[in-house]
Design an enzyme around this catalytic site. Structure first.
Site, short mmCIF file in Angstrom:
data_model
loop_
_atom_site.label_atom_id
_atom_site.label_comp_id
_atom_site.label_asym_id
_atom_site.label_seq_id
_atom_site.Cartn_x
_atom_site.Cartn_y
_atom_site.Cartn_z
N ASN A 227 -1.36 0.26 2.93
CA ASN A 227 0.07 -0.05 2.80
C ASN A 227 0.77 1.22 2.32
O ASN A 227 0.65 1.58 1.16
CB ASN A 227 0.26 -1.20 1.80
N TRP A 228 1.51 1.84 3.22
CA TRP A 228 2.14 3.13 2.87
C TRP A 228 3.40 2.97 2.05
O TRP A 228 3.96 3.96 1.59
CB TRP A 228 2.47 3.91 4.16
N LYS A 229 3.90 1.74 1.93
CA LYS A 229 5.15 1.50 1.20
C LYS A 229 6.25 2.40 1.80
O LYS A 229 6.25 2.63 3.00
CB LYS A 229 4.93 1.71 -0.30
N GLU B 99 6.11 -6.30 -4.49
CA GLU B 99 7.34 -5.51 -4.59
C GLU B 99 8.50 -6.20 -3.88
O GLU B 99 9.65 -6.10 -4.31
CB GLU B 99 7.10 -4.09 -4.02
N GLU C 79 -3.50 -9.31 -5.02
CA GLU C 79 -3.03 -8.08 -5.65
C GLU C 79 -2.45 -8.41 -7.02
O GLU C 79 -1.25 -8.75 -7.12
CB GLU C 79 -1.95 -7.43 -4.79
N GLY D 135 -0.45 0.25 -8.57
CA GLY D 135 0.14 1.55 -8.90
C GLY D 135 -0.03 1.94 -10.35
O GLY D 135 0.64 2.85 -10.84
N SER E 297 -4.77 -0.43 -7.13
CA SER E 297 -5.47 0.77 -7.59
C SER E 297 -6.87 0.94 -6.99
O SER E 297 -7.79 1.40 -7.67
CB SER E 297 -5.51 0.82 -9.12
N GLY F 289 -2.85 0.99 -1.53
CA GLY F 289 -1.53 1.61 -1.59
C GLY F 289 -1.64 3.12 -1.68
O GLY F 289 -1.91 3.81 -0.70
N GLY F 290 -1.49 3.65 -2.90
CA GLY F 290 -1.44 5.09 -3.12
C GLY F 290 -2.56 5.86 -2.43
O GLY F 290 -2.31 6.90 -1.81
P1 13P Z 1 -1.92 0.85 -5.22
O1 13P Z 1 -3.21 0.96 -4.44
O2 13P Z 1 -1.09 2.09 -5.17
O3 13P Z 1 -2.18 0.32 -6.59
O4 13P Z 1 -1.04 -0.25 -4.46
C1 13P Z 1 -1.61 -1.46 -4.11
C2 13P Z 1 -0.70 -2.19 -3.20
O5 13P Z 1 0.37 -2.61 -3.59
C3 13P Z 1 -1.11 -2.36 -1.80
O6 13P Z 1 -0.28 -3.25 -1.13
#
Ligand code: 13P
Length: 234
Positions: free
Chosen positions: A6-8, A94, A158, A164, A194, A215-216
């Site tokens: 998920n690149w956000k 989010e 999640e 994050g 994470s 995510g990150g």
């Molecule tokens: P992180 O891996 O950055 O914690 O984000 C998780 C996430 O929200 C994936 O959708």
């Protein structure tokens, strides 16, 4: 096993093309793992183009329930299908936290996407306060109540406190939450929060963990590919 990135709100078209070209090279010999990237809407078309002919799927980060209409800022499932997108994330924390999305809306988005032929990764998870108050199971039960098990539906657990923050759920917490989710809904369950190359293996080898929503660590092609390789060993 599914690993989705998920690149956000990161990576425009240029960076997306570069990443996808590199990813093709990194994952050329990968076996036994489904891989998906979820770029922002404006980068979906280029990702679909660059990844055509590979096993890497492209998914959106959200989808609206009406097929078209006066809904400024929304994108529908048929529009995503027309682009060659295979699925969508729905109900990310989010979206719930910053954009007021509700369980009911998550249910409607999921229904419409599945009906239009998209796969859905529906996200659930408790906040830190909810966990501290002992409400984790009630929250998960409520969030899952709008979904029903069917092909093409995957749930991502999640925990909001792990997103994050660098605070990953312990294997015990993840296993317990995943087993609880599966007791309510018979679908594959991804872990998100994470996930990094250093902790992917111990999470992915848990019996109730069917993959990860990253995510990150999905923004860097080396670290994302390394998580995909961990999945192929689990
Ligand atoms: P992180 O891996 O950055 O914690 O984000 C998780 C996430 O929200 C994936 O959708």
């Amino acid at each position: 096993m599914l690993i989705a990135g998920n690149w956000k709100m990161y990576k425009g078209q240029g960076e997306t093309a570069e990443f996808c070209i590199d990813l093709r090279r990194h994952l050329a010999d990968l076996e036994g793992v489904e891989v998906a990237v979820c770029p922002p809407f404006t980068s979906l078309a280029v990702a679909v183009q660059v990844l055509a002919g590979t096993d890497v799927a492209v998914a959106a980060q959200n989808v609206y329930w009406e097929p078209e209409g006066a809904f400024t800022g929304e994108v529908s499932a048929p529009m995503l299908r027309e682009l060659g997108v295979y699925g969508a994330i729905v109900g990310h924390s989010e979206r719930r936290q910053f954009f007021g999305e509700t369980d009911e809306g998550v249910g409607r988005r999921t229904r419409a996407a599945l009906d239009a032929g998209l796969s859905v990764i529906a996200c659930v998870g408790e906040t830190e306060e909810e966990r501290e108050r002992g409400e984790t199971e009630d929250v998960l039960r409520r969030q899952l109540s709008v979904l029903k098990a069917e092909d093409n539906l995957v749930v991502a657990y999640e925990p909001v406190w792990a997103i994050g923050t660098g605070k990953t759920a312990t294997p015990e917490i993840a296993q317990q939450a995943h087993a609880f989710i599966k007791s309510l809904l018979d679908v594959p369950v991804l872990y998100g929060g994470s996930v990094k190359p250093e902790n992917a293996e111990e999470l992915l080898e848990l019996p109730a963990v069917d993959g990860a929503l990253v995510g990150g660590a999905s923004l860097d092609v080396d670290s994302f590919a390394s998580i995909c390789l961990s999945a192929s060993r689990s």
